[in-house]
Scaffold this motif. Structure first.
Motif, PDB file in Angstrom:
ATOM      1  N   SER A  17       0.839  -1.206   0.000  1.00 32.51           N
ATOM      2  CA  SER A  17       0.000   0.000   0.000  1.00 32.51           C
ATOM      3  C   SER A  17       0.873   1.255   0.000  1.00 32.51           C
ATOM      4  N   TYR A  18       0.465   2.241  -0.784  1.00 33.73           N
ATOM      5  CA  TYR A  18       1.203   3.507  -0.803  1.00 33.73           C
ATOM      6  C   TYR A  18       0.457   4.587  -0.027  1.00 33.73           C
ATOM      7  N   THR A  19      -0.726   4.262   0.509  1.00 34.48           N
ATOM      8  CA  THR A  19      -1.421   5.136   1.454  1.00 34.48           C
ATOM      9  C   THR A  19      -2.060   4.259   2.520  1.00 34.48           C
ATOM     10  N   THR A  20      -2.550   4.890   3.581  1.00 27.90           N
ATOM     11  CA  THR A  20      -3.360   4.181   4.567  1.00 27.90           C
ATOM     12  C   THR A  20      -4.766   4.771   4.490  1.00 27.90           C
ATOM     13  N   SER A  21      -5.540   4.298   3.532  1.00 31.26           N
ATOM     14  CA  SER A  21      -6.882   4.856   3.334  1.00 31.26           C
ATOM     15  C   SER A  21      -7.848   4.326   4.381  1.00 31.26           C
ATOM     16  N   GLN A  22      -8.834   5.129   4.706  1.00 27.61           N
ATOM     17  CA  GLN A  22      -9.858   4.736   5.658  1.00 27.61           C
ATOM     18  C   GLN A  22     -11.223   5.099   5.072  1.00 27.61           C
ATOM     19  N   LEU A  23     -12.209   4.293   5.376  1.00 21.77           N
ATOM     20  CA  LEU A  23     -13.568   4.604   4.940  1.00 21.77           C
ATOM     21  C   LEU A  23     -14.301   5.331   6.057  1.00 21.77           C
ATOM     22  N   MET A  24     -14.995   6.414   5.683  1.00 22.24           N
ATOM     23  CA  MET A  24     -15.791   7.176   6.643  1.00 22.24           C
ATOM     24  C   MET A  24     -17.129   7.493   6.004  1.00 22.24           C
ATOM     25  N   MET A  25     -17.999   8.221   6.720  1.00 22.17           N
ATOM     26  CA  MET A  25     -19.370   8.374   6.252  1.00 22.17           C
ATOM     27  C   MET A  25     -19.821   9.827   6.119  1.00 22.17           C
ATOM     28  N   LEU A  26     -20.443  10.114   4.971  1.00 19.25           N
ATOM     29  CA  LEU A  26     -21.216  11.332   4.788  1.00 19.25           C
ATOM     30  C   LEU A  26     -22.669  10.939   5.031  1.00 19.25           C
ATOM     31  N   VAL A  27     -23.350  11.645   5.928  1.00 20.93           N
ATOM     32  CA  VAL A  27     -24.676  11.225   6.383  1.00 20.93           C
ATOM     33  C   VAL A  27     -25.698  12.347   6.188  1.00 20.93           C
ATOM     34  N   TYR A  28     -26.909  11.990   5.778  1.00 26.01           N
ATOM     35  CA  TYR A  28     -27.995  12.964   5.699  1.00 26.01           C
ATOM     36  C   TYR A  28     -28.284  13.492   7.101  1.00 26.01           C
ATOM     37  N   LYS A  29     -28.542  14.789   7.208  1.00 26.78           N
ATOM     38  CA  LYS A  29     -28.624  15.454   8.515  1.00 26.78           C
ATOM     39  C   LYS A  29     -29.658  14.832   9.449  1.00 26.78           C
ATOM     40  N   ASP A  30     -30.774  14.341   8.904  1.00 30.80           N
ATOM     41  CA  ASP A  30     -31.846  13.798   9.738  1.00 30.80           C
ATOM     42  C   ASP A  30     -31.850  12.271   9.796  1.00 30.80           C
ATOM     43  N   SER A  31     -30.820  11.638   9.269  1.00 27.51           N
ATOM     44  CA  SER A  31     -30.771  10.165   9.284  1.00 27.51           C
ATOM     45  C   SER A  31     -30.592   9.643  10.707  1.00 27.51           C
ATOM     46  N   LYS A  32     -31.117   8.454  10.939  1.00 27.79           N
ATOM     47  CA  LYS A  32     -30.955   7.828  12.253  1.00 27.79           C
ATOM     48  C   LYS A  32     -29.533   7.283  12.453  1.00 27.79           C
ATOM     49  N   VAL A  33     -28.749   7.208  11.375  1.00 23.08           N
ATOM     50  CA  VAL A  33     -27.413   6.625  11.446  1.00 23.08           C
ATOM     51  C   VAL A  33     -26.485   7.515  12.276  1.00 23.08           C
ATOM     52  N   VAL A  55     -27.654  11.596  -0.913  1.00 24.17           N
ATOM     53  CA  VAL A  55     -27.589  11.859   0.532  1.00 24.17           C
ATOM     54  C   VAL A  55     -28.000  13.294   0.832  1.00 24.17           C
ATOM     55  N   ALA A  56     -27.474  14.229   0.072  1.00 22.67           N
ATOM     56  CA  ALA A  56     -27.771  15.644   0.319  1.00 22.67           C
ATOM     57  C   ALA A  56     -29.259  15.948   0.205  1.00 22.67           C
ATOM     58  N   GLN A  57     -29.964  15.212  -0.633  1.00 21.26           N
ATOM     59  CA  GLN A  57     -31.400  15.424  -0.833  1.00 21.26           C
ATOM     60  C   GLN A  57     -32.261  14.531   0.063  1.00 21.26           C
ATOM     61  N   GLY A  58     -31.609  13.719   0.905  1.00 20.92           N
ATOM     62  CA  GLY A  58     -32.354  12.870   1.817  1.00 20.92           C
ATOM     63  C   GLY A  58     -32.922  11.616   1.187  1.00 20.92           C
ATOM     64  N   LYS A  59     -32.496  11.276  -0.018  1.00 19.92           N
ATOM     65  CA  LYS A  59     -32.956  10.061  -0.692  1.00 19.92           C
ATOM     66  C   LYS A  59     -32.143   8.842  -0.248  1.00 19.92           C
ATOM     67  N   ALA A  60     -31.019   9.094   0.382  1.00 15.83           N
ATOM     68  CA  ALA A  60     -30.185   8.032   0.964  1.00 15.83           C
ATOM     69  C   ALA A  60     -29.669   8.527   2.308  1.00 15.83           C
ATOM     70  N   ASP A  61     -29.360   7.580   3.186  1.00 13.44           N
ATOM     71  CA  ASP A  61     -28.867   7.941   4.518  1.00 13.44           C
ATOM     72  C   ASP A  61     -27.383   8.240   4.534  1.00 13.44           C
ATOM     73  N   VAL A  62     -26.633   7.452   3.760  1.00  8.92           N
ATOM     74  CA  VAL A  62     -25.173   7.456   3.919  1.00  8.92           C
ATOM     75  C   VAL A  62     -24.470   7.305   2.577  1.00  8.92           C
ATOM     76  N   PHE A  63     -23.341   7.985   2.455  1.00 12.64           N
ATOM     77  CA  PHE A  63     -22.381   7.748   1.364  1.00 12.64           C
ATOM     78  C   PHE A  63     -21.072   7.357   2.024  1.00 12.64           C
ATOM     79  N   ILE A  64     -20.525   6.202   1.660  1.00 13.12           N
ATOM     80  CA  ILE A  64     -19.289   5.680   2.267  1.00 13.12           C
ATOM     81  C   ILE A  64     -18.126   5.893   1.303  1.00 13.12           C
ATOM     82  N   TYR A  65     -17.086   6.594   1.790  1.00  7.65           N
ATOM     83  CA  TYR A  65     -15.931   6.861   0.922  1.00  7.65           C
ATOM     84  C   TYR A  65     -14.745   7.257   1.795  1.00  7.65           C
ATOM     85  N   ASP A  66     -13.673   7.679   1.158  1.00  7.23           N
ATOM     86  CA  ASP A  66     -12.489   8.088   1.915  1.00  7.23           C
ATOM     87  C   ASP A  66     -12.740   9.431   2.592  1.00  7.23           C
ATOM     88  N   PRO A  67     -12.005   9.725   3.662  1.00  7.05           N
ATOM     89  CA  PRO A  67     -12.263  10.956   4.428  1.00  7.05           C
ATOM     90  C   PRO A  67     -12.058  12.234   3.634  1.00  7.05           C
TER      91      PRO A  67
END
Length: 284
Positions: free
Chosen positions: A130-146, A193-205
């Motif tokens: 590996s040439y980086t140490t990538s991590q997965l984090m979450m972008l979440v809709y503001k009103d999501s229960k997550v 996610v921004a429009q509230g059609k999904a709770d979460v987007f999972i990607y790098d920080p």
């Protein structure tokens, strides 16, 4: 009698000529196929130019400048490897879901495209260290229960992800009860996610922070690393052990000889400052 014999002889001559032409054509086709197969099986380190595939839609790592030329941290890393190995480097823009297929079919020789090393991918390609140490984090809709990773594996949670990415693979493996909505474009997944059609987007920080800054009123972040994978690696065709060894040697050297420092200074300085603000260790 002689006329019949002559006719038969003429027919025989014509058949011989036709057979000869067909044989020549077949031999030519076989030769061309053999040349292509030989080129495909040729070690990438034997070539003067190594073709590197990346999707040029992911600044500041893989993108294009105003002239349309490849630019970014990954491009600089690829060119530095070319200098190290004494090879010309050609960058080819390939859609992310097609990268591994393009590698397998010989259209490209390496993938340097923020690609996380995973067991599923290792079944199809070989990776450098590996040439980086990538991590997965979450972008979440503001009103999501997550509120944490523990909330993801639920039938009433919708996870938006970009097709073929580590976020999509992680969701499939770790949140099988969730509704997973795969789309072809990162921006479209974020918009879900921004429009509230999904709770979460999972990607790098890096991406999660950037997208939250674009939609500060409708999104929030959960910047705790998901249990995931090994970091980003350079992918090569199966069996290219010599190329993998060369890449590993280069990566280890680049971390010590100032190459990484130059890349960070040119493309990632402001991102490093953002990570400090969020109290997250920088991954490159």
């Amino acid at each position: 009698m002689n006329k019949k014999v002559n006719k038969k002889m003429n027919k025989l001559k014509k058949m011989i000529v036709i057979f000869g032409v067909l044989s020549l054509a077949l031999t030519s086709l076989v030769g061309c196929a053999s040349d292509k197969n030989s080129e495909k099986s040729k070690s990438s380190l034997d070539k003067e130019t190594i073709v590197v595939g990346m999707e040029l839609k992911y600044p500041p790592f893989e993108t294009k400048n105003k002239k349309g030329d490849p630019e970014g941290a990954s491009v600089m890393l690829a060119k530095a490897f070319g200098e190290f190995a004494g090879k010309e480097i050609e960058i080819v823009d390939v859609p992310y879901p097609s990268l591994i297929t393009s590698l397998e079919t010989g259209k490209i020789d390496m993938i340097i495209s923020s690609m996380t090393i995973t067991p599923a991918r290792e079944e199809r390609v070989d990776f450098s260290i590996s040439y980086t140490t990538s991590q997965l984090m979450m972008l979440v809709y503001k009103d999501s229960k997550v509120q944490s990773v523990d909330d993801l594996n639920s039938s009433d949670v919708v996870i938006a992800s970009k097709t073929g990415t580590i976020g999509a693979l992680w969701a499939k493996e770790n949140a099988p009860n969730a509704i997973i909505k795969n789309v072809n474009e990162e921006a479209s997944a974020v918009l879900e996610v921004a429009q509230g059609k999904a709770d979460v987007f999972i990607y790098d920080p890096l991406s999660v922070i950037r997208h939250h800054e674009n939609y500060p009123d409708t999104t929030r972040t959960i910047l705790e690393p998901l249990p995931n994978t090994k970091g980003w690696g350079v992918a090569v065709r199966k069996g290219e052990s010599e190329l993998v060894e060369k890449l590993n040697e280069f990566i280890n050297k680049a971390k010590e000889d100032g190459t990484y420092d130059e890349i960070r200074e040119k493309y990632l300085k402001d991102k490093m400052e953002e990570f400090e603000e969020y109290d997250i260790d920088f991954f490159f």
